[in-house]
Write a protein that holds these residues in place. Structure first.
Motif, PDB file in Angstrom:
ATOM      1  N   THR A  33      -1.455  -7.245   2.277  1.00 39.19           N
ATOM      2  CA  THR A  33      -1.822  -8.113   3.446  1.00 39.19           C
ATOM      3  C   THR A  33      -2.906  -8.268   3.363  1.00 39.19           C
ATOM      4  O   THR A  33      -3.705  -7.046   3.192  1.00 39.19           O
ATOM      5  CB  THR A  33      -0.599  -7.251   4.775  1.00 39.19           C
ATOM      6  N   MET A  34      -3.949  -8.554   4.190  1.00 35.45           N
ATOM      7  CA  MET A  34      -5.707  -8.667   4.309  1.00 35.45           C
ATOM      8  C   MET A  34      -5.744  -9.425   5.829  1.00 35.45           C
ATOM      9  O   MET A  34      -5.051  -9.787   6.167  1.00 35.45           O
ATOM     10  CB  MET A  34      -6.183 -10.263   3.517  1.00 35.45           C
ATOM     11  N   TYR A  93     -18.725  -6.853  10.402  1.00 36.68           N
ATOM     12  CA  TYR A  93     -17.677  -8.098  10.107  1.00 36.68           C
ATOM     13  C   TYR A  93     -17.029  -6.735   9.086  1.00 36.68           C
ATOM     14  O   TYR A  93     -17.595  -6.788   7.837  1.00 36.68           O
ATOM     15  CB  TYR A  93     -17.600  -8.854  10.080  1.00 36.68           C
ATOM     16  N   TYR A  94     -15.498  -6.577   8.888  1.00 35.12           N
ATOM     17  CA  TYR A  94     -14.898  -6.419   7.492  1.00 35.12           C
ATOM     18  C   TYR A  94     -13.975  -6.388   6.754  1.00 35.12           C
ATOM     19  O   TYR A  94     -13.212  -7.309   7.511  1.00 35.12           O
ATOM     20  CB  TYR A  94     -15.112  -4.174   8.021  1.00 35.12           C
ATOM     21  N   CYS A  95     -13.548  -6.720   5.830  1.00 40.57           N
ATOM     22  CA  CYS A  95     -11.926  -7.056   5.124  1.00 40.57           C
ATOM     23  C   CYS A  95     -11.860  -5.761   5.115  1.00 40.57           C
ATOM     24  O   CYS A  95     -12.424  -5.121   4.300  1.00 40.57           O
ATOM     25  CB  CYS A  95     -12.602  -8.506   4.553  1.00 40.57           C
ATOM     26  N   ALA A  96     -10.555  -6.263   4.676  1.00 41.54           N
ATOM     27  CA  ALA A  96      -9.342  -5.098   4.371  1.00 41.54           C
ATOM     28  C   ALA A  96      -7.671  -5.889   3.416  1.00 41.54           C
ATOM     29  O   ALA A  96      -7.178  -6.843   3.860  1.00 41.54           O
ATOM     30  CB  ALA A  96      -8.819  -4.322   5.196  1.00 41.54           C
ATOM     31  N   SER A  97      -7.792  -4.682   3.311  1.00 40.65           N
ATOM     32  CA  SER A  97      -6.115  -4.393   2.229  1.00 40.65           C
ATOM     33  C   SER A  97      -4.911  -3.662   2.594  1.00 40.65           C
ATOM     34  O   SER A  97      -5.465  -2.537   2.939  1.00 40.65           O
ATOM     35  CB  SER A  97      -6.337  -4.861   1.340  1.00 40.65           C
ATOM     36  N   THR A  98      -3.766  -4.293   2.820  1.00 42.13           N
ATOM     37  CA  THR A  98      -3.073  -2.338   2.454  1.00 42.13           C
ATOM     38  C   THR A  98      -2.692  -2.790   0.876  1.00 42.13           C
ATOM     39  O   THR A  98      -3.280  -2.842  -0.273  1.00 42.13           O
ATOM     40  CB  THR A  98      -1.848  -3.603   3.141  1.00 42.13           C
ATOM     41  N   PHE A  99      -2.080  -1.549   0.391  1.00 37.44           N
ATOM     42  CA  PHE A  99      -1.530  -1.480  -0.892  1.00 37.44           C
ATOM     43  C   PHE A  99      -0.593  -2.599  -1.134  1.00 37.44           C
ATOM     44  O   PHE A  99      -0.100  -3.046   0.029  1.00 37.44           O
ATOM     45  CB  PHE A  99      -0.198  -0.494  -0.794  1.00 37.44           C
ATOM     46  N   ALA A 100      -0.169  -2.738  -2.674  1.00 38.79           N
ATOM     47  CA  ALA A 100       0.536  -3.275  -2.889  1.00 38.79           C
ATOM     48  C   ALA A 100       1.621  -4.096  -1.915  1.00 38.79           C
ATOM     49  O   ALA A 100       2.014  -2.534  -1.826  1.00 38.79           O
ATOM     50  CB  ALA A 100       0.519  -3.628  -4.487  1.00 38.79           C
ATOM     51  N   GLY A 101       2.471  -5.298  -1.184  1.00 44.12           N
ATOM     52  CA  GLY A 101       4.452  -4.664  -1.657  1.00 44.12           C
ATOM     53  C   GLY A 101       4.193  -4.313  -0.520  1.00 44.12           C
ATOM     54  O   GLY A 101       5.473  -4.135   0.446  1.00 44.12           O
ATOM     55  N   GLN A 102       3.004  -4.861   0.907  1.00 48.21           N
ATOM     56  CA  GLN A 102       3.145  -4.009   2.341  1.00 48.21           C
ATOM     57  C   GLN A 102       2.991  -5.952   2.412  1.00 48.21           C
ATOM     58  O   GLN A 102       1.997  -6.534   2.858  1.00 48.21           O
ATOM     59  CB  GLN A 102       2.345  -3.329   2.633  1.00 48.21           C
ATOM     60  N   ASN A 103       4.558  -6.325   3.613  1.00 53.21           N
ATOM     61  CA  ASN A 103       3.807  -7.107   4.196  1.00 53.21           C
ATOM     62  C   ASN A 103       4.146  -7.039   6.014  1.00 53.21           C
ATOM     63  O   ASN A 103       5.161  -7.076   6.306  1.00 53.21           O
ATOM     64  CB  ASN A 103       5.157  -8.307   4.189  1.00 53.21           C
ATOM     65  N   LYS A 119      -5.171   0.159   3.296  1.00 53.61           N
ATOM     66  CA  LYS A 119      -6.078   1.145   2.651  1.00 53.61           C
ATOM     67  C   LYS A 119      -7.612   0.657   1.970  1.00 53.61           C
ATOM     68  O   LYS A 119      -8.108   1.535   1.575  1.00 53.61           O
ATOM     69  CB  LYS A 119      -5.258   1.088   1.607  1.00 53.61           C
ATOM     70  N   TYR A 120      -7.774   0.064   1.776  1.00 52.25           N
ATOM     71  CA  TYR A 120      -9.296  -0.964   0.850  1.00 52.25           C
ATOM     72  C   TYR A 120      -9.907  -1.430   1.886  1.00 52.25           C
ATOM     73  O   TYR A 120      -9.009  -2.349   2.949  1.00 52.25           O
ATOM     74  CB  TYR A 120      -8.857  -1.403  -0.312  1.00 52.25           C
TER      75      TYR A 120
END
Length: 131
Positions: A33-34, A93-103, A119-120
């Motif tokens: 999820t981004m 403004y920041y972009c971000a991502s969850t761990f893989a496997g997370q909707n 996470k990222y």
């Protein structure tokens, strides 16, 4: 590991448009999820848009709904198209991502954007809107 880097910010007159980009490296799954967040000095980081890579479903904060559009170019670049800019849009403004496997789209809809979901993070790009 996934890495993110924002670009495309700048100084724009109210009513103008910007397209922010977030380069993505190390994203090898279709299960992240981004999101885009923004932050002004002295305030909490505000989540404004999210998208799930696996199916393209997106969600927006009420403050930007109808003016901002989040999109993906495969798994290489995350975009935020910003139209009808307002002075209150001025922020980092920041972009971000969850761990893989997370909707987490449904979780964000229920609980709101929570920075701990992600996470990222990139380093941010400044958007300044003048009237």
């Amino acid at each position: 590991q996934p890495q993110l880097a924002e670009s495309g910010g700048g100084s724009v007159q109210a009513g103008g448009s910007l397209r922010l980009s977030c380069s993505m490296s190390g994203f090898v799954y279709n299960s992240y999820t981004m999101a885009w967040f923004r932050q002004t000095p002295g305030n909490e980081r505000e989540g404004i848009a999210s998208i799930y890579i696996g199916n393209g479903i997106s969600h927006y904060a009420d403050s930007v709904k109808g003016r901002f559009t989040i999109s993906l170019d495969g798994k290489r670049t995350l975009f935020l198209q910003i139209d009808s800019l307002e002075p209150d849009d001025t922020a980092m403004y920041y972009c971000a991502s969850t761990f893989a496997g997370q909707n987490l789209i449904s979780s964000i809809q229920r609980k709101g954007f929570m920075s701990d979901f992600f996470k990222y993070w990139g380093q941010g790009t400044q958007v300044t809107v003048s009237s």
